[in-house]
Scaffold this active site. Structure first.
Site, PDB file in Angstrom:
ATOM      1  N   HIS A 155       0.819  -1.222   0.000  1.00  0.00           N
ATOM      2  CA  HIS A 155       0.000   0.000   0.000  1.00  0.00           C
ATOM      3  C   HIS A 155       0.852   1.271   0.000  1.00  0.00           C
ATOM      4  CE1 HIS A 155      -3.600  -2.295   0.430  1.00  0.00           C
ATOM      5  NE2 HIS A 155      -3.351  -2.699   1.661  1.00  0.00           N
ATOM      6  N   ASP A 191      -3.334 -10.309  -2.337  1.00  0.00           N
ATOM      7  CA  ASP A 191      -3.797  -9.795  -1.046  1.00  0.00           C
ATOM      8  C   ASP A 191      -5.249  -9.335  -1.198  1.00  0.00           C
ATOM      9  OD1 ASP A 191      -2.410  -8.485   1.685  1.00  0.00           O
ATOM     10  OD2 ASP A 191      -4.150  -7.366   0.961  1.00  0.00           O
ATOM     11  N   HIS A 193      -6.675  -6.763  -0.292  1.00  0.00           N
ATOM     12  CA  HIS A 193      -6.802  -5.334  -0.554  1.00  0.00           C
ATOM     13  C   HIS A 193      -5.996  -4.952  -1.799  1.00  0.00           C
ATOM     14  CE1 HIS A 193      -7.250  -5.751   3.940  1.00  0.00           C
ATOM     15  NE2 HIS A 193      -8.414  -5.234   3.573  1.00  0.00           N
ATOM     16  N   ASP A 283      -4.971 -12.714   3.803  1.00  0.00           N
ATOM     17  CA  ASP A 283      -6.206 -12.072   4.263  1.00  0.00           C
ATOM     18  C   ASP A 283      -7.353 -12.271   3.279  1.00  0.00           C
ATOM     19  OD1 ASP A 283      -4.864 -10.490   2.457  1.00  0.00           O
ATOM     20  OD2 ASP A 283      -4.880  -8.675   3.677  1.00  0.00           O
TER      21      ASP A 283
END
Length: 451
Positions: A155, A191, A193, A283
Site C-alpha cells: 500500500h 492480497d 486489498h 487475508d
C-alpha cells in the site's frame, strides 16, 4: 567375471524455495486497541493486538521451519536497506518524513499505521530482505525466492504510507529487476486489498504489468485515494498496464481460479514478462478478520500452481514471492504453506486443511469476472483504435513533412528560374554575344535571327 550393474543415475534435485528472513522484523510493535485504531475506549477488559502483529509472522516462520514443507526450504538472512535504495521507488521528502518520525520517537503516520520505536529498523529490514531475495534470483543462485517480511509494503506509495505499510518492498524489488536488465516484470497481487502503492509506482510504465485481485472495497481515505476499479488502467505509456480485478465479497476457490484462468493468464501471455513477482496476502482466506473473501488452503494451492506454471513458461522459472497481509494467526500460516506447496508443484498436498470445507456459490463471482473480461475486450479494442489513430496521425505528419519538402523544392526551382532570367536580363545587349549563346543553346552554327 561378472559385470557390475550400472550405477543408478542421480535423481533430479527437487525444487527449493529460498526464504529470506530476519528476526529483528519482529520488533515492530503495532500496539493494542480496538482492532487497528490503537484506541482504548475505557470499557473493555481485554484489548486485542493490532491485526498486523508479530504473532502472525511467527507462525508463518515456524510452519516453514517445522512443517512438512521444511525439506524444500533453504534459509537466508536478510539485511537492512540503504536510504539510496529506498529512493529508487520513494521520494526523498517522504523518506525524510519517516526518518524524522523515527527520530522523534514515532507517531501514527496514517489511520491504523503506527511507526513506533523499532518500527523504522524493521521497515528497513523488510525492504532490504526483499531486495536480497530478488538479487538472489537475478544472480542466478535460485529461481524461486520468498521474502518473509513485515511490516508489509504494497500500500505504500512513492509519496505516502498507507494500510500498515511504510516502504513498498515489492516495488523496490521490481525496480531492482528493471535496473538489472529485466525488460518486463509482472506483479500479481492476491492480497485481499488493492495493491495501490505498487500500481501507483509504475502507473505510467509499460515495463511493469501490475495485476491485483482484491475485494471490491474502493477508496478508504486520503492515504488510499485509488479505488481499485477496472477503469484505473494506467497513464501515459503505462495505459493498459494496470489490471484491476475487483472481486465481489465471498469469492472463494472456484471464483479465484476462474479469474486467473480467464483474466490473469491471458494478460501475462500477452505481456511476455522475463520476471514474475507474486505478492501474497492470506487475508483473502475464509476466516481472516480483515477481509471478506473465502479462499481455503486448496484455493491458495491452486494459485501457487498457476503462478508457477506462468513463471516456467515466461520467465524461465524466475519467481519472487513477497509477503503482505494475512491476519488470522493460525490459518494464515496454513494458507502460506499451501501456497508454497502449489509453487513447488507438488503432486499431493503435504498438509491437510484444519477447516477442510467452506461452502461457495461461485455463480455471482463468475458473472462479475465475465463482466471484467468484456471490459478488457473493450479496452483492447480501444487500444487498437488509439494505436490506429496514432498511426494515422504519424502518417499525416509524414505527409505534411513530405509536402513541405516538395513545396520547398518547387520554390527552389522557381527561384532558380527567376534568378536565371534576371541574370540574362543583365547580360550585355551585344548581338555577337547573344548569337554565340543561342548557338550553344540550340547546338547550331548557322545564323539565327535575333530579334
Amino acid at each position: 567375471m561378472a559385470t557390475q550393474p550400472p550405477s543408478p543415475s542421480p535423481s533430479p534435485t527437487p525444487d527449493r524455495i529460498h526464504v529470506f528472513w530476519h528476526d529483528a522484523m519482529l520488533n515492530h510493535d503495532t500496539g493494542t486497541g480496538v482492532f487497528d485504531t490503537g484506541v482504548d475506549p475505557g470499557f473493555l477488559d481485554i484489548l486485542e493486538k493490532h491485526p498486523e502483529n508479530s504473532n502472525r509472522v511467527r507462525n508463518m516462520l515456524s510452519i516453514l521451519k517445522r512443517g512438512p514443507i521444511s525439506p524444500y526450504i533453504s534459509w537466508h538472512s536478510g539485511r537492512p536497506a540503504l536510504i539510496s535504495e529506498l529512493l529508487t521507488f520513494h521520494t526523498s521528502g517522504y523518506v525524510n518524513e519517516l526518518v524524522e518520525a523515527d527520530r522523534n520517537g514515532g507517531k501514527m503516520i496514517c489511520m491504523g499505521t503506527f511507526l513506533n520505536p523499532g518500527s523504522w529498523d524493521a521497515a528497513l529490514l523488510a525492504a532490504g530482505t526483499t531486495l536480497s531475495a530478488m538479487k538472489h534470483i537475478l544472480d542466478g543462485l535460485g529461481n524461486m525466492a520468498y521474502a518473509l517480511v513485515r511490516p508489509p509494503g504494497h500500500h505504500a506509495q512513492p509519496t505516502q504510507a498507507d494500510g500498515y505499510c511504510f516502504i513498498n518492498n515489492a516495488g523496490l524489488a521490481v525496480q531492482l529487476a528493471l535496473d538489472s536488465g529485466c525488460k518486463k516484470v509482472v506483479v500479481i497481487d492476491i492480497d485481499v486489498h488493492y495493491g495501490n502503492g505498487t500500481a501507483e509506482g509504475f502507473y505510467r510504465s509499460d515495463k511493469v504489468l501490475t495485476i491485483s485481485l482484491h475485494m471490491n472495497h474502493g477508496s478508504w481515505g486520503p492515504s488510499h485515494p485509488q479505488s481499485g476499479s477496472v477503469d484505473e488502467l494506467g497513464g501515459g505509456d503505462g495505459f493498459g498496464y494496470n489490471l484491476n480485478i475487483p472481486l465481489p465479497n465471498g469469492t472463494g476457490d472456484k471464483g479465484y481460479e476462474f479469474a486467473l484462468t480467464e483474466l490473469v493468464v491471458p494478460a501475462v501471455e500477452n505481456f511476455q514478462p522475463d520476471m514474475m513477482v507474486l505478492v501474497v496476502g492470506q487475508d483473502s482466506s475464509a476466516f481472516d478478520p480483515n477481509g471478506r473473501q473465502c479462499l481455503t488452503m486448496e484455493g491458495y494451492r491452486e494459485i501457487g500452481k498457476k503462478v508457477r506454471s506462468m513463471a516456467d513458461k515466461h520467465s524461465n522459472g524466475r519467481l519472487l514471492i513477497v509477503q503482505e497481509g494475512g491476519y488470522h494467526v493460525t490459518y494464515s500460516a496454513y494458507c502460506l504453506h499451501a501456497t508454497l506447496e502449489g509453487v513447488l508443484n507438488l503432486p499431493l498436498p503435504l498438509l491437510s486443511d484444519p477447516i477442510a470445507y467452506y461452502p461457495e456459490d461461485e455463480a455471482f463471482s463468475v458473472e462479475v469476472i465475465g463482466s471484467i473480461k468484456r471490459s478488457m475486450t473493450d479496452l483492447r479494442l480501444t487500444n487498437q483504435i488509439a494505436a490506429s489513430i496514432k498511426d494515422l496521425q504519424e502518417c499525416k505528419h509524414q505527409s505534411r513533412t513530405l509536402a513541405r519538402r516538395a513545396s520547398s523544392k518547387l520554390f527552389e526551382n522557381r527561384f532558380n528560374d527567376h534568378q536565371a532570367a534576371a541574370m540574362n536580363s543583365l547580360k550585355p545587349a551585344n548581338t555577337y554575344q547573344r548569337r554565340l549563346e543561342m548557338e550553344q543553346q540550340h547546338g547550331v552554327n548557322e545564323f539565327v535571327p535575333l530579334n
